[in-house]
Design a protein around this motif. Structure first.
Motif, PDB file in Angstrom:
ATOM      1  N   VAL A   1       0.828  -1.214   0.000  1.00 13.07           N
ATOM      2  CA  VAL A   1       0.000   0.000   0.000  1.00 13.07           C
ATOM      3  C   VAL A   1       0.860   1.262   0.000  1.00 13.07           C
ATOM      4  O   VAL A   1       0.677   2.162  -0.814  1.00 13.07           O
ATOM      5  CB  VAL A   1      -0.972  -0.005   1.213  1.00 13.07           C
ATOM      6  CG1 VAL A   1      -1.683   1.334   1.330  1.00 13.07           C
ATOM      7  CG2 VAL A   1      -1.983  -1.125   1.073  1.00 13.07           C
ATOM      8  N   SER A   2       1.829   1.317   0.916  1.00  7.02           N
ATOM      9  CA  SER A   2       2.695   2.494   0.985  1.00  7.02           C
ATOM     10  C   SER A   2       3.418   2.709  -0.331  1.00  7.02           C
ATOM     11  O   SER A   2       3.560   3.842  -0.812  1.00  7.02           O
ATOM     12  CB  SER A   2       3.736   2.330   2.096  1.00  7.02           C
ATOM     13  OG  SER A   2       3.107   2.147   3.328  1.00  7.02           O
TER      14      SER A   2
ATOM     15  N   GLN B   1       2.544   1.770  -3.380  1.00  5.60           N
ATOM     16  CA  GLN B   1       1.611   2.265  -4.390  1.00  5.60           C
ATOM     17  C   GLN B   1       1.312   3.757  -4.191  1.00  5.60           C
ATOM     18  O   GLN B   1       1.404   4.554  -5.111  1.00  5.60           O
ATOM     19  CB  GLN B   1       0.290   1.506  -4.274  1.00  5.60           C
ATOM     20  CG  GLN B   1       0.125   0.437  -5.318  1.00  5.60           C
ATOM     21  CD  GLN B   1      -1.270  -0.175  -5.212  1.00  5.60           C
ATOM     22  OE1 GLN B   1      -2.119   0.263  -4.434  1.00  5.60           O
ATOM     23  NE2 GLN B   1      -1.498  -1.182  -6.003  1.00  5.60           N
ATOM     24  N   VAL B   2       0.950   4.085  -2.957  1.00  3.95           N
ATOM     25  CA  VAL B   2       0.521   5.450  -2.647  1.00  3.95           C
ATOM     26  C   VAL B   2       1.650   6.454  -2.871  1.00  3.95           C
ATOM     27  O   VAL B   2       1.477   7.486  -3.504  1.00  3.95           O
ATOM     28  CB  VAL B   2       0.037   5.522  -1.176  1.00  3.95           C
ATOM     29  CG1 VAL B   2      -0.114   6.955  -0.729  1.00  3.95           C
ATOM     30  CG2 VAL B   2      -1.259   4.770  -1.025  1.00  3.95           C
ATOM     31  N   LEU B   3       2.832   6.112  -2.365  1.00  2.91           N
ATOM     32  CA  LEU B   3       3.921   7.075  -2.452  1.00  2.91           C
ATOM     33  C   LEU B   3       4.520   7.147  -3.856  1.00  2.91           C
ATOM     34  O   LEU B   3       4.983   8.204  -4.282  1.00  2.91           O
ATOM     35  CB  LEU B   3       4.995   6.751  -1.411  1.00  2.91           C
ATOM     36  CG  LEU B   3       4.506   6.967   0.027  1.00  2.91           C
ATOM     37  CD1 LEU B   3       5.626   6.687   1.013  1.00  2.91           C
ATOM     38  CD2 LEU B   3       3.992   8.391   0.217  1.00  2.91           C
TER      39      LEU B   3
ATOM     40  N   PHE C   1       2.167   9.467  -5.474  1.00  2.00           N
ATOM     41  CA  PHE C   1       2.384  10.816  -4.948  1.00  2.00           C
ATOM     42  C   PHE C   1       3.597  11.444  -5.634  1.00  2.00           C
ATOM     43  O   PHE C   1       3.551  12.575  -6.105  1.00  2.00           O
ATOM     44  CB  PHE C   1       2.601  10.752  -3.431  1.00  2.00           C
ATOM     45  CG  PHE C   1       2.894  12.093  -2.795  1.00  2.00           C
ATOM     46  CD1 PHE C   1       1.853  12.938  -2.452  1.00  2.00           C
ATOM     47  CD2 PHE C   1       4.200  12.495  -2.555  1.00  2.00           C
ATOM     48  CE1 PHE C   1       2.106  14.176  -1.876  1.00  2.00           C
ATOM     49  CE2 PHE C   1       4.465  13.731  -1.975  1.00  2.00           C
ATOM     50  CZ  PHE C   1       3.404  14.566  -1.636  1.00  2.00           C
TER      51      PHE C   1
ATOM     52  N   GLU D   1       6.042  22.842  -1.410  1.00  2.00           N
ATOM     53  CA  GLU D   1       5.017  22.356  -0.489  1.00  2.00           C
ATOM     54  C   GLU D   1       4.964  20.827  -0.428  1.00  2.00           C
ATOM     55  O   GLU D   1       4.995  20.240   0.647  1.00  2.00           O
ATOM     56  CB  GLU D   1       3.652  22.910  -0.881  1.00  2.00           C
ATOM     57  CG  GLU D   1       2.564  22.519   0.099  1.00  2.00           C
ATOM     58  CD  GLU D   1       1.209  23.118  -0.261  1.00  2.00           C
ATOM     59  OE1 GLU D   1       0.855  24.134   0.313  1.00  2.00           O
ATOM     60  OE2 GLU D   1       0.522  22.545  -1.143  1.00  2.00           O
ATOM     61  N   LYS D   2       4.920  20.195  -1.597  1.00  2.00           N
ATOM     62  CA  LYS D   2       4.802  18.735  -1.601  1.00  2.00           C
ATOM     63  C   LYS D   2       6.094  18.069  -1.124  1.00  2.00           C
ATOM     64  O   LYS D   2       6.077  16.967  -0.599  1.00  2.00           O
ATOM     65  CB  LYS D   2       4.425  18.246  -2.993  1.00  2.00           C
ATOM     66  CG  LYS D   2       2.982  18.541  -3.346  1.00  2.00           C
ATOM     67  CD  LYS D   2       2.409  17.496  -4.279  1.00  2.00           C
ATOM     68  CE  LYS D   2       0.963  17.776  -4.593  1.00  2.00           C
ATOM     69  NZ  LYS D   2       0.768  18.838  -5.585  1.00  2.00           N
TER      70      LYS D   2
ATOM     71  N   ASN E   1       7.858  19.261   1.266  1.00  5.37           N
ATOM     72  CA  ASN E   1       7.688  19.325   2.714  1.00  5.37           C
ATOM     73  C   ASN E   1       6.781  18.184   3.195  1.00  5.37           C
ATOM     74  O   ASN E   1       7.061  17.537   4.206  1.00  5.37           O
ATOM     75  CB  ASN E   1       7.078  20.680   3.087  1.00  5.37           C
ATOM     76  CG  ASN E   1       6.495  20.671   4.483  1.00  5.37           C
ATOM     77  OD1 ASN E   1       7.201  20.766   5.480  1.00  5.37           O
ATOM     78  ND2 ASN E   1       5.181  20.510   4.559  1.00  5.37           N
ATOM     79  N   ASP E   2       5.698  17.940   2.438  1.00  9.71           N
ATOM     80  CA  ASP E   2       4.783  16.865   2.807  1.00  9.71           C
ATOM     81  C   ASP E   2       5.484  15.511   2.764  1.00  9.71           C
ATOM     82  O   ASP E   2       5.353  14.696   3.680  1.00  9.71           O
ATOM     83  CB  ASP E   2       3.578  16.847   1.849  1.00  9.71           C
ATOM     84  CG  ASP E   2       2.692  18.068   2.040  1.00  9.71           C
ATOM     85  OD1 ASP E   2       3.000  18.862   2.936  1.00  9.71           O
ATOM     86  OD2 ASP E   2       1.715  18.215   1.293  1.00  9.71           O
TER      87      ASP E   2
ATOM     88  N   ASN F   1       7.683  14.976   5.765  1.00 13.60           N
ATOM     89  CA  ASN F   1       6.956  14.569   6.967  1.00 13.60           C
ATOM     90  C   ASN F   1       6.467  13.129   6.880  1.00 13.60           C
ATOM     91  O   ASN F   1       6.491  12.402   7.863  1.00 13.60           O
ATOM     92  CB  ASN F   1       5.782  15.521   7.227  1.00 13.60           C
ATOM     93  CG  ASN F   1       6.232  16.748   7.984  1.00 13.60           C
ATOM     94  OD1 ASN F   1       6.598  16.674   9.143  1.00 13.60           O
ATOM     95  ND2 ASN F   1       6.270  17.882   7.305  1.00 13.60           N
ATOM     96  N   ILE F   2       6.021  12.724   5.690  1.00 10.21           N
ATOM     97  CA  ILE F   2       5.541  11.351   5.521  1.00 10.21           C
ATOM     98  C   ILE F   2       6.680  10.362   5.765  1.00 10.21           C
ATOM     99  O   ILE F   2       6.543   9.399   6.514  1.00 10.21           O
ATOM    100  CB  ILE F   2       4.926  11.154   4.116  1.00 10.21           C
ATOM    101  CG1 ILE F   2       3.601  11.929   4.026  1.00 10.21           C
ATOM    102  CG2 ILE F   2       4.696   9.673   3.819  1.00 10.21           C
ATOM    103  CD1 ILE F   2       3.004  11.993   2.634  1.00 10.21           C
TER     104      ILE F   2
ATOM    105  N   LYS G   1       7.734  10.739   9.659  1.00  7.73           N
ATOM    106  CA  LYS G   1       6.802  10.433  10.734  1.00  7.73           C
ATOM    107  C   LYS G   1       5.831   9.288  10.438  1.00  7.73           C
ATOM    108  O   LYS G   1       5.410   8.593  11.344  1.00  7.73           O
ATOM    109  CB  LYS G   1       5.978  11.683  11.081  1.00  7.73           C
ATOM    110  CG  LYS G   1       6.808  12.791  11.709  1.00  7.73           C
ATOM    111  CD  LYS G   1       6.138  14.148  11.605  1.00  7.73           C
ATOM    112  CE  LYS G   1       5.010  14.323  12.599  1.00  7.73           C
ATOM    113  NZ  LYS G   1       4.412  15.696  12.477  1.00  7.73           N
ATOM    114  N   TYR G   2       5.417   9.147   9.196  1.00 13.68           N
ATOM    115  CA  TYR G   2       4.258   8.293   8.954  1.00 13.68           C
ATOM    116  C   TYR G   2       4.510   6.995   8.198  1.00 13.68           C
ATOM    117  O   TYR G   2       3.696   6.090   8.282  1.00 13.68           O
ATOM    118  CB  TYR G   2       3.169   9.107   8.255  1.00 13.68           C
ATOM    119  CG  TYR G   2       2.840  10.381   9.003  1.00 13.68           C
ATOM    120  CD1 TYR G   2       2.425  10.322  10.338  1.00 13.68           C
ATOM    121  CD2 TYR G   2       2.990  11.629   8.419  1.00 13.68           C
ATOM    122  CE1 TYR G   2       2.146  11.481  11.041  1.00 13.68           C
ATOM    123  CE2 TYR G   2       2.704  12.792   9.115  1.00 13.68           C
ATOM    124  CZ  TYR G   2       2.282  12.717  10.433  1.00 13.68           C
ATOM    125  OH  TYR G   2       2.019  13.858  11.127  1.00 13.68           O
ATOM    126  N   LEU G   3       5.588   6.884   7.475  1.00 14.55           N
ATOM    127  CA  LEU G   3       5.882   5.611   6.817  1.00 14.55           C
ATOM    128  C   LEU G   3       6.276   4.630   7.923  1.00 14.55           C
ATOM    129  O   LEU G   3       6.995   5.005   8.850  1.00 14.55           O
ATOM    130  CB  LEU G   3       7.035   5.807   5.820  1.00 14.55           C
ATOM    131  CG  LEU G   3       7.363   4.656   4.880  1.00 14.55           C
ATOM    132  CD1 LEU G   3       6.179   4.341   3.980  1.00 14.55           C
ATOM    133  CD2 LEU G   3       8.569   5.005   4.018  1.00 14.55           C
TER     134      LEU G   3
END
Lengths: 196, 234
Positions: free
Chosen positions: B117-118, B120-122, B125, B177-178, B180-181, B184-185, B188-190
């Motif tokens: 999932v990660s 695919q999503v990233l 992105f 901006e992206k 920066n996103d 953070n991903i 912090k979030y992966l």
């Protein structure tokens, strides 16, 4: 505490001379970290500046109408607000600030005022990054590609409230783009990849 | 740490001491083709040797070195515009030819070690972001810079196009901006399971690139655009 919190400070002051002077004083205070010095709020960049804990702003950069309800007008939710005065300010306006710094304040007075301001800062206002239930609901809608108007209808809240939630979400997560929000929502199973 | 710009660099500053205080300048020198091994050469001397405008070169170096430095365009001349555009063009070549492809390749490799999932999503992105970046630079290279070239070649309002630099100022999209996103991903979030030394490396390169782009944008918006607007009014 030895590992005391360092507070993020944003300075809004049009005069380079006054700004540089204040920064020189603040840079000697270890508990403060200057994020940036901008001339006025048109230079405000959400991603870079919104995390400020303390906003020091020259009221001369704001209109009279904005000063009447300054916190509502400001693009960030800095817990602490300090006015940098070059001329006297109406009392009702001044009351909205946590402190005022004057052009003739000494190093010590500035340091003392800033420490006083920081002392009353509730930690949780700064540190809590957990999303509320409402924010999670808005987040899921944003990830699914809904517009503010659609979210407002669906959750039965005003568009203004939707925007406020979105700002808070971005600020808490550190993610500002819609595609970034979407990626976060899928990775954390807030929405399903097949729902999109 | 932010560096305060109480004493910005001047023409008498030695190039080496500038770089020692701000390693990010190495990349700037590289883009300007300035060869290392310059000993104790000053800014003024290096500019003369490489045919650079000292005002523009110093402004760029000060922007990269001091977080609170605010360029004053009153110190620049109309013919400095050409120097600024030349620098921005070489920077674009560096971003599109080196920074972004390298980041893309590393992210692609990193995601291979992540859950489906990660990944695919990233991957999606980043692919979307890549297209956005290409579009952003293409617009500047094919519309904005040629317009400025034309304006410099024939000033006094003899340009035939209805384009004005104001349109650039209003439509300048934010490509940091992206980034920066993504930062953070990845930070912090992966999930923790998706860990490799590459994750750290990718993050460090994003920090560097984001900072670089922020300063690049500042040159475009706070220096180039107002200078061109001034020229348009003449």
């Amino acid at each position: 505490m030895s590992s005391a919190k360092v507070y993020q400070v944003l300075l809004v002051e049009p005069s380079p001379l006054v700004g540089a002077g204040l920064l020189a004083i603040l840079s000697k205070l270890r508990e403060m970290h200057i994020i940036d010095h901008i001339a006025d709020l048109s230079e405000f960049v959400e991603r870079r500046h919104a995390m400020a804990d303390v906003l020091i702003i020259a009221p001369s950069t704001l209109s009279h109408a904005e000063l009447r309800n300054v916190r509502r007008y400001l693009p960030l939710q800095a817990p602490k607000l300090v006015a940098l005065l070059s001329s006297p300010m109406e009392e009702a306006h001044a009351a909205q600030f946590d402190a005022t710094i004057g052009l003739y304040d000494t190093h010590e007075q500035v340091a003392q005022k800033m420490r006083f301001v920081l002392k009353g800062t509730p930690q949780e206002a700064i540190d809590s990054n957990e999303l509320t239930e409402r924010e999670l609901a808005v987040l899921a809608c944003v990830a699914k590609g809904l517009t503010n108007k659609e979210i407002s209808n669906m959750l039965n809240i005003s568009i203004n409230t939707v925007t406020t939630h979105r700002k808070r979400i971005s600020h808490k997560l550190g993610i500002y783009s819609i595609s970034g929000i979407t990626a976060y929502a899928i990775m954390n199973k807030i929405v399903n990849i097949t729902d999109l | 740490m932010p560096r305060s710009s109480i004493n910005p660099h001047t023409a008498n500053t030695k190039l080496a001491s500038m770089v020692l205080g701000c390693p990010a300048l190495l990349s700037v020198l590289n883009r300007l083709n300035i060869k290392l091994g310059f000993g104790d050469t000053t800014v003024a001397d290096i500019c003369q040797r490489y045919g650079l405008s000292p005002g523009v070169f110093l402004m760029i170096c000060n922007i990269y070195t001091f977080d609170t430095y605010r360029p004053n365009i009153e110190h620049l001349q109309p013919n400095d515009i050409g120097h600024i555009v030349a620098y921005l063009r070489t920077s674009h070549r560096y971003y599109t030819g080196v920074s972004f492809p390298r980041l893309h390749a590393n992210i692609h490799t990193l995601l291979k070690s992540c859950d489906e999932v990660s990944r695919q999503v990233l991957d999606k992105f980043y692919d979307d972001y890549d297209q956005e970046v290409t579009k952003h630079f293409d617009y500047e290279e094919s519309v904005v810079f040629p317009y400025i070239d034309q304006l410099l070649a024939q000033p006094q309002g003899t340009t035939h196009t209805s384009y004005r630099i104001e349109q650039f100022e209003q439509n300048h999209s934010n490509i940091e901006e992206k980034l920066n996103d993504l930062k953070n991903i990845l930070l912090k979030y992966l999930t923790e399971s998706c860990s490799s030394p590459l994750r750290t490396e990718v993050l460090m390169s994003i920090f560097t690139l984001e900072d670089d782009l922020t300063r690049h944008t500042l040159i475009e918006e706070r220096v180039l655009a107002p200078l061109v607007a001034k020229l348009e009014r003449q």
